[in-house]
Enzyme design. Structure first.
Site, PDB file in Angstrom:
ATOM      1  N   CYS A   1       0.745  -1.065  -0.010  1.00  0.00           N
ATOM      2  CA  CYS A   1       0.133   0.141   0.011  1.00  0.00           C
ATOM      3  C   CYS A   1       0.816   1.441   0.046  1.00  0.00           C
ATOM      4  CB  CYS A   1      -1.117  -0.125   1.265  1.00  0.00           C
ATOM      5  SG  CYS A   1      -2.410   1.003   1.038  1.00  0.00           S
ATOM      6  N   HIS A  10      -3.899  -5.090  -0.311  1.00  0.00           N
ATOM      7  CA  HIS A  10      -3.791  -5.967   1.109  1.00  0.00           C
ATOM      8  C   HIS A  10      -3.591  -7.335   1.340  1.00  0.00           C
ATOM      9  CE1 HIS A  10      -3.705  -1.946   3.214  1.00  0.00           C
ATOM     10  NE2 HIS A  10      -4.386  -1.437   2.570  1.00  0.00           N
ATOM     11  N   GLU A  22      -2.624  -9.265   3.411  1.00  0.00           N
ATOM     12  CA  GLU A  22      -2.752  -9.552   4.827  1.00  0.00           C
ATOM     13  C   GLU A  22      -4.032  -9.391   5.459  1.00  0.00           C
ATOM     14  OE1 GLU A  22      -2.968  -5.162   5.188  1.00  0.00           O
ATOM     15  OE2 GLU A  22      -2.009  -6.521   4.030  1.00  0.00           O
TER      16      GLU A  22
END
Length: 374
Positions: free
Chosen positions: A255, A348, A350
């Site tokens: 990001c 993202h 994660e």
């Protein structure tokens, strides 16, 4: 649920009237919309939303309440929250309290019972803009005047607001393989969790950490996290990243870490009209041809050529991932002598609330540190 009236005023003068949701009071920020139908707790506690008022496009929010396990940081970071139809009561076995109660406890001002579809279309057509929400006044002209006094998101440096005050270690789970230094620009808790699960000792350091401080930890790899604000303001971390690349240390960024990677390689960044936010964005991985459904939260992007590699002082950079909705750059790869030495993605992998299509990127980072071509 509150019956207190609330008003919302956009910087272009458009007004919405509803009722208070969360804390009473007044708040300001950049209005953005998130298209996720679930995962609101992870969204609200994401430090990347610092300074932003988030509009949920899903009409019914709050069904699962609020628990003590799913926070991505120590607090709610959004400046305000907008929902159409809040759940009157939570219904989930892990719920400890209602969303409305948690917002009120943390002092987050929100508004409900407005036409969120109309508001989303307005922002989609005209772009993200400043907004104010108030339960303290019904005078829209007064609130508009205060909205227009707020800073624009472009040009804001917000990393100091969200970064850790002190370094800390998240130890490897199982057999230790490598050491990683993660620069906290607004990191979510799931990121070091994903890294440590792969046998990595993760030293999380503040955004202002110097290269000397990073190098003293003898990292096998360096990671730059997500974070809020305008990447054009982050000159300090960009300078440190250039030192990392000069030293030949493998790099992975997510990001904000993707945008700073682009800047370190000599590329520009720019502000998107309304950004990408949600957990249902299609991205193609050009290195494999695979299309992934991904979680996004970004209002800025990297300006890089889509059709060719570009030379840099550190090797050749190519665009590795592209958003299929609008061709926005979603990932970069840096290769030196044909070998992958650094990479980043704008989305993202994660994402705790899902989807998990991009989890493999953490394994790719391990491969780069191990000297394998990923």
């Amino acid at each position: 649920m509150s019956s207190l009236p609330a008003i919302l005023v956009l910087e272009d003068g458009r007004v919405f009237r509803g009722r208070s949701f969360g804390a009473a009071g007044e708040t300001f920020g950049e209005l953005v919309f998130s298209t996720g139908m679930s995962g609101y707790q992870e969204t609200l506690t994401d430090p990347s939303y610092r300074g932003q008022v988030v509009l949920a496009t899903a009409p019914h929010i709050g069904n699962t309440g609020w628990n003590d396990e799913d926070d991505e940081s120590s607090r709610i970071w959004v400046a305000g929250y907008i929902v159409r139809d809040p759940s009157p009561r939570p219904s989930n076995w892990r719920s400890a309290r209602s969303l409305d109660a948690e917002l009120a406890t943390q002092g987050v001002v929100g508004i409900s019972d407005i036409d969120t579809r109309a508001l989303t279309r307005h922002i989609r057509d005209r772009g993200a803009m400043r907004v104010g929400i108030s339960t303290e006044t019904t005078n829209t002209d007064e609130l508009l005047a205060r909205v227009l006094q707020q800073p624009l998101m472009a040009g804001q440096d917000l990393t100091a607001d969200v970064t850790t005050a002190e370094p800390y270690l998240v130890p490897a789970v199982g057999e230790r393989r490598f050491t990683v230094v993660a620069v906290d620009l607004g990191i979510k808790s799931m990121t070091p969790t994903q890294l440590s699960a792969r046998g990595l000792d993760v030293h999380v350091v503040p955004a202002h950490a110097t290269f000397a401080q990073i190098a003293a930890l003898k990292p096998d790899g360096v990671f730059f996290s997500n974070g809020p604000g305008d990447p054009a303001t982050a000159d300090g971390p960009v300078a440190v990243l250039r030192e990392v690349l000069t030293a030949g240390i493998p790099y992975f960024g997510i990001c904000f870490g993707n945008q700073l990677f682009g800047r370190a390689l000599g590329l520009g960044t720019y502000k998107l009209k309304f950004g990408h936010r949600g957990i249902n964005q299609p991205v193609i991985d050009r290195t494999t041809g695979k299309v992934e459904v991904t979680a996004h939260n970004h209002g800025f992007a990297v300006d890089a050529p889509l059709d060719a590699a570009a030379p840099t002082p550190f090797g050749e950079v190519t665009v590795s991932h592209v958003c299929l909705n609008d061709d926005v750059v979603e990932g970069l790869e840096l290769r030196r002598d044909g070998h992958l030495v650094g990479f980043s993605v704008q989305y993202h992998p994660e994402a705790a609330a899902g989807p998990h299509d991009a989890n493999y990127l953490f394994d790719r980072f391990v491969d780069v540190m191990a000297g394998k071509d990923a």
